[in-house]
Design a protein around this motif. Structure first.
Motif, PDB file in Angstrom:
ATOM      1  N   LYS A   1     -13.624 -23.107   9.994  1.00 58.43           N
ATOM      2  CA  LYS A   1     -14.635 -22.194  10.233  1.00 58.43           C
ATOM      3  C   LYS A   1     -15.412 -22.081   8.982  1.00 58.43           C
ATOM      4  O   LYS A   1     -14.898 -21.826   8.048  1.00 58.43           O
ATOM      5  N   MET A   2     -16.954 -21.883   9.387  1.00 51.30           N
ATOM      6  CA  MET A   2     -17.835 -21.842   8.205  1.00 51.30           C
ATOM      7  C   MET A   2     -18.665 -20.778   8.603  1.00 51.30           C
ATOM      8  O   MET A   2     -19.177 -20.475   9.685  1.00 51.30           O
TER       9      MET A   2
ATOM     10  N   VAL B   1      -8.441 -22.936  -2.285  1.00 53.11           N
ATOM     11  CA  VAL B   1      -7.063 -22.231  -2.279  1.00 53.11           C
ATOM     12  C   VAL B   1      -6.300 -22.872  -1.330  1.00 53.11           C
ATOM     13  O   VAL B   1      -6.808 -23.186   0.015  1.00 53.11           O
ATOM     14  N   ILE B   2      -5.338 -23.346  -1.791  1.00 53.25           N
ATOM     15  CA  ILE B   2      -4.321 -24.416  -1.007  1.00 53.25           C
ATOM     16  C   ILE B   2      -3.059 -23.363  -0.661  1.00 53.25           C
ATOM     17  O   ILE B   2      -2.535 -22.512  -1.388  1.00 53.25           O
TER      18      ILE B   2
ATOM     19  N   LYS C   1     -20.547 -22.679   3.031  1.00 51.80           N
ATOM     20  CA  LYS C   1     -20.030 -21.758   2.468  1.00 51.80           C
ATOM     21  C   LYS C   1     -19.021 -20.896   3.212  1.00 51.80           C
ATOM     22  O   LYS C   1     -18.892 -20.777   4.588  1.00 51.80           O
ATOM     23  N   GLU C   2     -18.022 -20.277   2.487  1.00 47.98           N
ATOM     24  CA  GLU C   2     -16.961 -19.297   3.011  1.00 47.98           C
ATOM     25  C   GLU C   2     -16.188 -20.045   4.050  1.00 47.98           C
ATOM     26  O   GLU C   2     -16.354 -19.887   5.190  1.00 47.98           O
TER      27      GLU C   2
ATOM     28  N   PHE D   1     -12.118 -22.308   0.906  1.00 54.65           N
ATOM     29  CA  PHE D   1     -12.889 -22.582  -0.207  1.00 54.65           C
ATOM     30  C   PHE D   1     -14.194 -22.094  -0.215  1.00 54.65           C
ATOM     31  O   PHE D   1     -14.829 -21.641   0.914  1.00 54.65           O
ATOM     32  N   LYS D   2     -14.925 -21.548  -1.166  1.00 53.34           N
ATOM     33  CA  LYS D   2     -16.025 -20.781  -1.453  1.00 53.34           C
ATOM     34  C   LYS D   2     -17.038 -21.547  -1.026  1.00 53.34           C
ATOM     35  O   LYS D   2     -17.978 -20.946  -0.120  1.00 53.34           O
ATOM     36  N   LYS D   3     -17.236 -22.659  -1.623  1.00 52.35           N
ATOM     37  CA  LYS D   3     -18.632 -23.557  -1.360  1.00 52.35           C
ATOM     38  C   LYS D   3     -18.159 -25.120  -1.461  1.00 52.35           C
ATOM     39  O   LYS D   3     -17.380 -25.420  -2.168  1.00 52.35           O
ATOM     40  N   LEU D   4     -18.629 -25.939  -0.442  1.00 58.17           N
ATOM     41  CA  LEU D   4     -18.815 -27.205  -0.627  1.00 58.17           C
ATOM     42  C   LEU D   4     -20.339 -27.845  -0.532  1.00 58.17           C
ATOM     43  O   LEU D   4     -20.752 -27.370   0.577  1.00 58.17           O
ATOM     44  N   SER D   5     -20.533 -28.356  -1.439  1.00 61.60           N
ATOM     45  CA  SER D   5     -22.088 -29.254  -1.063  1.00 61.60           C
ATOM     46  C   SER D   5     -21.790 -30.645  -1.588  1.00 61.60           C
ATOM     47  O   SER D   5     -20.918 -31.035  -2.295  1.00 61.60           O
TER      48      SER D   5
END
Length: 349
Positions: A126-127, A199-200, A150-151, A164-168
């Motif tokens: 989910k994003m 966060v794992i 994000k998120e 995780f907060k952000k992936l780019s």
């Protein structure tokens, strides 16, 4: 009087030309908008097969006069019974002066599902929002993809969550890479990833810090990617000397800070082999945590602490960075000459 009439005539002609050009541009804009909308409708019908399905609801086109803005409600992409992606609204921006570049953004509920064969369990992501850019080459083929989400929450089987907060990142494809045996050409794929606040689940690495502040990766992939499935692609890539150059790898995990580069490949059994050089800080605390977590034996931890302490200049700061070499070979990770721990075998089926 004659001069005034001549000036008036020129003004009328000028206005007529402007109106004609504006009308022609508007008609051209409407024609392109119609072709875009009909193209998406044809795409929906063309790929409505058992292997690939593309669906959506209403399409709204705006953006006059500088470009075209597409708002696609409830787009849905399904690949066989393996992958499903959907979002509430997909917005695509096209500029009239840069027809090779497309910017896109998602709004509302944004989900992806990955399914396994003969299993009811699946991975669900989910994003909140996603933005990106797609660039085409002169032949209309994808050349570069940039994205940022994000998120994010990834739900995996056994009720575990990865957040995780952000992936780019960005992926650049080199279509000119066509020679089978020359891997010294420009890379066929350039990949850059920036991941923050990962966060794992605690169950993955008990007694270890489960939050990774930042991961950055920049790589160049050399070699041809051809085959009918993943295992076949990797086999062909390995046979022709495929290699990944790791230009930059950065990790900030608890007290550990890692910055390195190197190379990565696969052996004849499609297991990883790698050689890295790196600078690290916070190594002693990380080694002790791995001993407590049972990831490495106590005597191995003592030996590693002794080795890393020997590399440190006692006259300098306590958190001084040290240079190390890492290697992956024969199923083990080596820190210098020391066999660190065994790496699980990767099954590509």
């Amino acid at each position: 009087m004659a001069i005034n009439q001549l000036n008036l005539k020129r003004i009328v002609i000028f206005l007529a030309v402007i109106v004609s050009l504006a009308t022609a541009y508007y008609c051209g804009w409407m024609y392109v908008a119609f072709k875009i909308e009909s193209g998406f409708s044809n795409l929906k019908e063309k790929y409505n097969t058992t292997d690939l399905q593309i669906n959506h609801k209403d399409i709204e086109i705006s953006g006059f006069p500088w470009g075209w803005c597409l708002k696609i409600e409830r787009p849905r992409l399904k690949i066989k019974n393996r992958f499903l992606w959907t979002t509430s609204l997909l917005k695509i921006n096209l500029k009239s002066w840069d027809y090779k570049s497309f910017k896109f953004q998602t709004f509302g509920s944004h989900q992806a599902h990955i399914y396994k064969n003969n299993s009811l369990k699946h991975i669900k992501a989910k994003m909140n929002t996603g933005v990106g850019q797609l660039r085409l080459d002169q032949f209309g083929k994808i050349q570069e993809i940039k994205f940022s989400v994000k998120e994010n929450i990834i739900q995996i089987p056994s009720s575990n969550q990865i957040r995780f907060k952000k992936l780019s990142g960005s992926v650049h494809l080199n279509k000119k890479h066509a020679t089978k045996n020359d891997i010294n050409q420009s890379p066929s794929v350039k990949l850059e990833i920036d991941l923050s606040s990962l966060v794992i689940p605690k169950t993955f690495l008990p007694k270890m810090e489960n939050k990774i502040a930042e991961i950055k990766l920049s790589t160049d992939l050399h070699g041809r990617l051809e085959g009918s499935n993943l295992k076949n692609i990797l086999t062909n890539w390995t046979k022709h000397g495929g290699v990944i150059e790791i230009n930059k790898m950065m990790l900030n995990w608890g007290e550990l800070n890692f910055f390195g580069n190197g190379t990565f490949a696969l052996d004849e059994n499609l297991q990883p082999i790698a050689a890295l050089s790196a600078k690290i800080t916070g190594q002693n605390a990380t080694i002790n945590s791995m001993v407590v977590a049972g990831l490495i034996k106590a005597r191995t931890g003592m030996l590693l602490n002794f080795l890393t302490n020997a590399m440190t200049n006692k006259k300098r700061a306590k958190n001084q960075a040290i240079k190390i070499s890492l290697a992956v070979q024969d199923g083990f990770l080596y820190l210098g000459p020391i066999k660190f721990f065994k790496i699980p075998e990767i099954r590509w089926n």
